[in-house]
Design a protein around this motif. Structure first.
Motif, short mmCIF file in Angstrom:
data_model
loop_
_atom_site.label_atom_id
_atom_site.label_comp_id
_atom_site.label_asym_id
_atom_site.label_seq_id
_atom_site.Cartn_x
_atom_site.Cartn_y
_atom_site.Cartn_z
N ARG A 274 0.78 -1.22 0.16
CA ARG A 274 0.07 -0.04 0.04
C ARG A 274 0.73 1.16 -0.11
NH1 ARG A 274 -2.46 -2.95 4.20
NH2 ARG A 274 -2.19 -1.22 5.63
N GLU A 275 1.76 1.11 0.70
CA GLU A 275 2.72 2.33 0.83
C GLU A 275 3.39 2.73 -0.30
OE1 GLU A 275 3.27 4.71 3.41
OE2 GLU A 275 1.33 3.97 3.96
N VAL A 276 4.19 1.69 -0.86
CA VAL A 276 4.78 1.84 -2.27
C VAL A 276 3.96 2.38 -3.25
CG1 VAL A 276 6.19 0.52 -3.73
CG2 VAL A 276 6.70 0.28 -1.55
N SER A 277 2.75 1.98 -3.40
CA SER A 277 1.58 2.19 -4.49
C SER A 277 1.45 3.75 -4.29
CB SER A 277 0.37 1.17 -4.24
OG SER A 277 0.69 -0.18 -4.23
N ALA A 278 1.50 4.05 -3.04
CA ALA A 278 1.10 5.65 -2.74
C ALA A 278 2.18 6.44 -3.04
CB ALA A 278 0.50 5.80 -1.58
N GLY A 279 3.24 5.68 -3.39
CA GLY A 279 4.50 6.64 -3.53
C GLY A 279 5.55 7.00 -2.42
N ASN A 280 5.08 6.08 -1.30
CA ASN A 280 6.14 6.35 0.10
C ASN A 280 6.75 5.04 0.33
OD1 ASN A 280 4.36 8.75 0.69
ND2 ASN A 280 2.62 7.35 1.68
N MET A 281 8.00 5.42 0.78
CA MET A 281 8.95 4.33 1.01
C MET A 281 9.04 4.03 2.51
SD MET A 281 9.79 3.42 -2.00
CE MET A 281 8.72 4.13 -3.38
N PRO A 282 8.27 2.88 3.14
CA PRO A 282 8.32 2.60 4.41
C PRO A 282 9.73 2.10 4.71
CG PRO A 282 7.14 0.95 3.29
CD PRO A 282 7.62 1.98 2.05
N GLY A 283 9.85 2.20 6.24
CA GLY A 283 11.13 1.70 6.75
C GLY A 283 11.34 0.42 6.40
N GLY A 284 12.65 -0.19 6.28
CA GLY A 284 12.95 -1.39 5.74
C GLY A 284 12.57 -1.64 4.31
N ILE A 285 12.53 -0.77 3.54
CA ILE A 285 11.96 -1.11 1.99
C ILE A 285 13.27 -1.75 1.51
CG2 ILE A 285 12.67 1.43 1.30
CD1 ILE A 285 9.78 -0.81 0.03
N GLU A 286 14.49 -1.30 1.66
CA GLU A 286 15.66 -1.86 1.43
C GLU A 286 15.60 -3.47 0.91
OE1 GLU A 286 16.20 2.19 2.52
OE2 GLU A 286 15.53 0.21 3.53
N PHE A 287 14.78 -4.06 1.84
CA PHE A 287 15.07 -5.73 1.93
C PHE A 287 14.03 -6.04 0.79
CE2 PHE A 287 16.86 -4.72 5.90
CZ PHE A 287 17.86 -5.34 5.84
N TYR A 288 13.21 -5.11 0.22
CA TYR A 288 12.47 -5.52 -0.90
C TYR A 288 13.05 -4.89 -2.38
CZ TYR A 288 9.15 -6.30 2.48
OH TYR A 288 8.37 -6.93 3.56
N LEU A 289 14.33 -4.47 -2.06
CA LEU A 289 15.05 -3.87 -3.56
C LEU A 289 14.91 -4.68 -4.59
CD1 LEU A 289 18.37 -1.96 -3.45
CD2 LEU A 289 18.05 -4.20 -4.78
N PRO A 290 15.10 -6.04 -4.69
CA PRO A 290 14.94 -6.97 -5.78
C PRO A 290 13.43 -6.48 -6.83
CG PRO A 290 15.62 -8.00 -4.14
CD PRO A 290 15.32 -6.86 -3.73
N LEU A 291 12.48 -6.14 -5.88
CA LEU A 291 11.12 -6.16 -6.58
C LEU A 291 11.24 -4.83 -7.56
CD1 LEU A 291 8.68 -6.69 -3.94
CD2 LEU A 291 9.88 -8.39 -5.66
N PHE A 292 12.15 -3.87 -7.42
CA PHE A 292 12.25 -2.67 -8.03
C PHE A 292 12.96 -2.60 -9.39
CE2 PHE A 292 11.22 -1.07 -3.89
CZ PHE A 292 10.43 -0.03 -4.27
N PHE A 293 13.80 -4.20 -9.62
CA PHE A 293 14.59 -4.22 -10.71
C PHE A 293 13.84 -5.50 -11.72
CE2 PHE A 293 17.25 -1.59 -7.77
CZ PHE A 293 17.50 -0.86 -8.70
N GLU A 294 14.29 -5.74 -12.79
CA GLU A 294 14.08 -6.89 -13.41
C GLU A 294 15.32 -7.98 -13.10
OE1 GLU A 294 11.62 -7.64 -15.44
OE2 GLU A 294 10.89 -5.95 -16.32
#
Length: 611
Positions: A274-294
């Motif tokens: 929900r947060e990323v869809s709204a353009g916000n980057m919540p704490g700990g988003i770095e551990f979802y880094l692979p989802l931002f790249f092919e």
């Protein structure tokens, strides 16, 4: 062999005079034996104290390509960086550090912006990194990171005379992850005040002030984030993204798509989605880094084929331990539907995969213990540096150092942590009939002939080269590790020049500052019985003759008075708010100066007219 014969003289750290002519000594100190092909894996042993730093400084100058130095933990990487910089002397060789996030695996906290800034700066420099040293802890090397194309496609430049539309750049910066704030203090922030834009780009040591004339950049200046004062005029600045992954519309759409592929069920149940869809980057988003790249990359993918891999101590064991910690935390935290976790293999590089990639490079394993005589093993003639504690209770506080100097047949260099610490040590040594010569750096010491020298070098460990008869004495050998560890744990930033390491540095009547009680005078040591336990206390005298007794174990709370005239230092009164008010007034004065400067710059910008 000469080193084998000499090694017998130095058994059990015994200091003996060597009767060997200087002409027989090797010209190059601790010259390393390096592998010559990717099939070679050599080992270097008996590297005690800061000998690993000296060996790597020599190896970096000798090897035709970059060195990737992998340590078993973060502290070792920091220590080694200080050692290498010192032992390089006047040699101009780049040293890059890829820092750890300093968060636990799958943590709900994001790394500090300064850490992200240094990581992005290192990644930006790596494509052209053909010679030098890259220091990385093994756990950091196991993180999957952005591909090289990300930095290449998100690097911008600004220079004087460029067109600058404030609203367009505001949107562009926000989409790159920069935060719009009232006053720029740390990396990843920008502020807009009329025709002045303050910006602290990632990878930059200082923030920049952009002064516009109409829609054109008129001046570019660096400024101090604490005082907000401008410093120097510059011609151009470079902008790196504010995060290690893109945060534009396309990358968010890719994140949403890949999130739904990885996790079953309604994605709207997840806070992260929900947060990323709204353009916000919540704490700990770095551990979802692979989802931002092919496709992600490994740090090793950034390095050329002629890289020399250097592993310090037991990096394989440290990597296995870290992988176990990853697995445990994944099992503990993967049950939260708000924060579903990516499998470890998608976020981190498995141990087998990483060490398999190591085989493509020339490899050197460094140990501090002595190796056996197997092929490929080389022992270097260094000895564990002795402890030389200063004892303020003795008539001669430097007695241990005196004895070391008397027995040692070679030359000695004392390393002070800073220029202020050097002057303090010089004063202490001179009071004890020791007159070291001040030298600028390691090269100046090697090229000198003075038997006792002193320089500025924040070394945590000394050095004892038994063949070359050269010793480096670090402050930890004189003052011990305890004070250094307390200072590392301190939450407040302290002036290293004012820190008191040992009571031998003080004389009766010296003005000192207690962190909580203000300025007082040192009256010496006193033993008091508290709870049937005899404990030593530092006695401080304050206004009206009041006494304060500080346990010796809390010496780190006391620092040297740095006023204009220590003998005229104004003593504070215990039990009052005098010290707190003084500190508050100083802080308010700093803020007032900053406000005045901002007002001056705003008026100057408003009144600026074309020539």
């Amino acid at each position: 062999m000469l080193d084998a014969v000499l090694g017998q003289v130095w058994e059990n750290n015994a200091l003996s005079h060597l009767t060997i002519k200087v002409s027989l000594l090797p010209a190059n100190l601790l010259q390393p034996v390096l592998p010559v092909s990717a099939k070679d894996q050599l080992r270097a042993g008996q590297l005690y104290g800061s000998a690993q730093g000296l060996l790597l400084a020599k190896a970096a100058q000798q090897h035709d390509g970059p060195l990737l130095v992998v340590t078993d933990d973060v502290a070792s990487a920091h220590r080694l960086e200080l050692e290498i910089r010192f032992y390089l002397g006047n040699a101009e060789l780049p040293i890059l550090h890829f820092p750890d996030w300093e968060t636990l695996p799958y943590d709900s906290f994001s790394p500090h912006q300064d850490i992200v800034s240094e990581r992005l700066q290192t990644l930006h420099h790596l494509p052209d990194f053909n010679h030098g040293i890259l220091l990385v802890p093994i756990a950091t090397l196991m993180q999957r990171i952005a591909p090289r194309s990300f930095l290449d496609g998100n690097h911008l430049e600004l220079k004087i005379g460029d067109q600058f539309d404030i609203e367009q750049w505001r949107l562009k910066l926000e989409k790159s992850g920069y935060r719009n704030v009232a006053q720029v203090i740390e990396h990843g922030e920008f502020a807009v005040r009329g025709a002045i834009i303050d910006l602290f780009p990632m990878g930059s040591r200082q923030p920049y002030r952009i002064d516009l004339f109409d829609d054109e950049i008129d001046t570019l200046r660096t400024f101090d984030p604490e005082t907000q004062r401008s410093i120097d005029n510059i011609d151009q600045i470079q902008l790196l993204p504010a995060r290690e992954f893109p945060v534009n519309d396309d990358s968010i759409a890719l994140f949403r798509k890949q999130f739904r592929q990885f996790f079953d069920g309604d994605p709207q149940r997840s806070l992260i989605y929900r947060e990323v869809s709204a353009g916000n980057m919540p704490g700990g988003i770095e551990f979802y880094l692979p989802l931002f790249f092919e496709q992600t990359a490994r740090l090793t993918d950034y390095l050329p084929d002629n890289t020399l891999l250097v592993q310090l101590n037991d990096t394989f064991h440290a990597a296995e331990q870290f992988w176990q910690e990853i697995q445990i935390r994944y099992r503990q935290h993967s049950v939260d539907p708000e924060r579903p976790l990516l499998p470890p293999i998608n976020v981190f590089v498995p141990v087998e995969e990483l060490f398999s990639q190591f085989k493509q490079w020339q490899r050197l394993q460094c140990q501090n213990f002595e190796l056996d005589g197997s092929a490929g093993n080389s022992n270097y003639a260094t000895v564990i540096p002795p402890s030389l504690p200063l004892n303020s209770k003795q008539d001669r506080p430097c007695e241990a150092l005196h004895q070391f100097i008397d027995k040692f047949a070679g030359r000695i260099l004392i390393a002070a942590e800073s220029a202020g610490r050097r002057e303090t040590l010089l004063d202490l040594l001179r009071k004890n009939q020791l007159q070291p010569k001040v030298v600028d750096n390691w090269d100046a010491f090697i090229n000198d002939i003075a038997p006792l020298c002193i320089t500025v070098a924040p070394l945590e460990q000394g050095l004892l080269l038994q063949i070359e008869n050269i010793a480096v004495v670090a402050e930890t050998q004189l003052f011990g590790q305890q004070v250094m560890q307390r200072r590392r744990r301190s939450r407040k930033k302290r002036d290293s020049d004012a820190i008191i390491r040992n009571l031998a540095e003080l004389t009766i009547g010296d003005a000192v500052v207690h962190e909580d009680h203000g300025v007082g005078r040192y009256l010496g040591l006193q033993t008091l019985d508290v709870g049937d336990v005899a404990t030593e206390y530092v006695t401080l005298e304050y206004a009206k003759g009041d006494k304060l007794y500080v346990p010796v174990a809390s010496l780190d709370l006391i620092s040297r008075y740095s006023g204009s005239a220590p003998e005229l230092a104004p003593l504070h009164q215990l039990g009052t708010t005098q010290w707190e008010k003084a500190r508050r007034r100083a802080a308010e004065k700093v803020r007032d100066v900053a406000a005045e400067l901002l007002d001056i710059y705003a008026k100057r910008a408003a009144n600026k007219k074309p020539p």
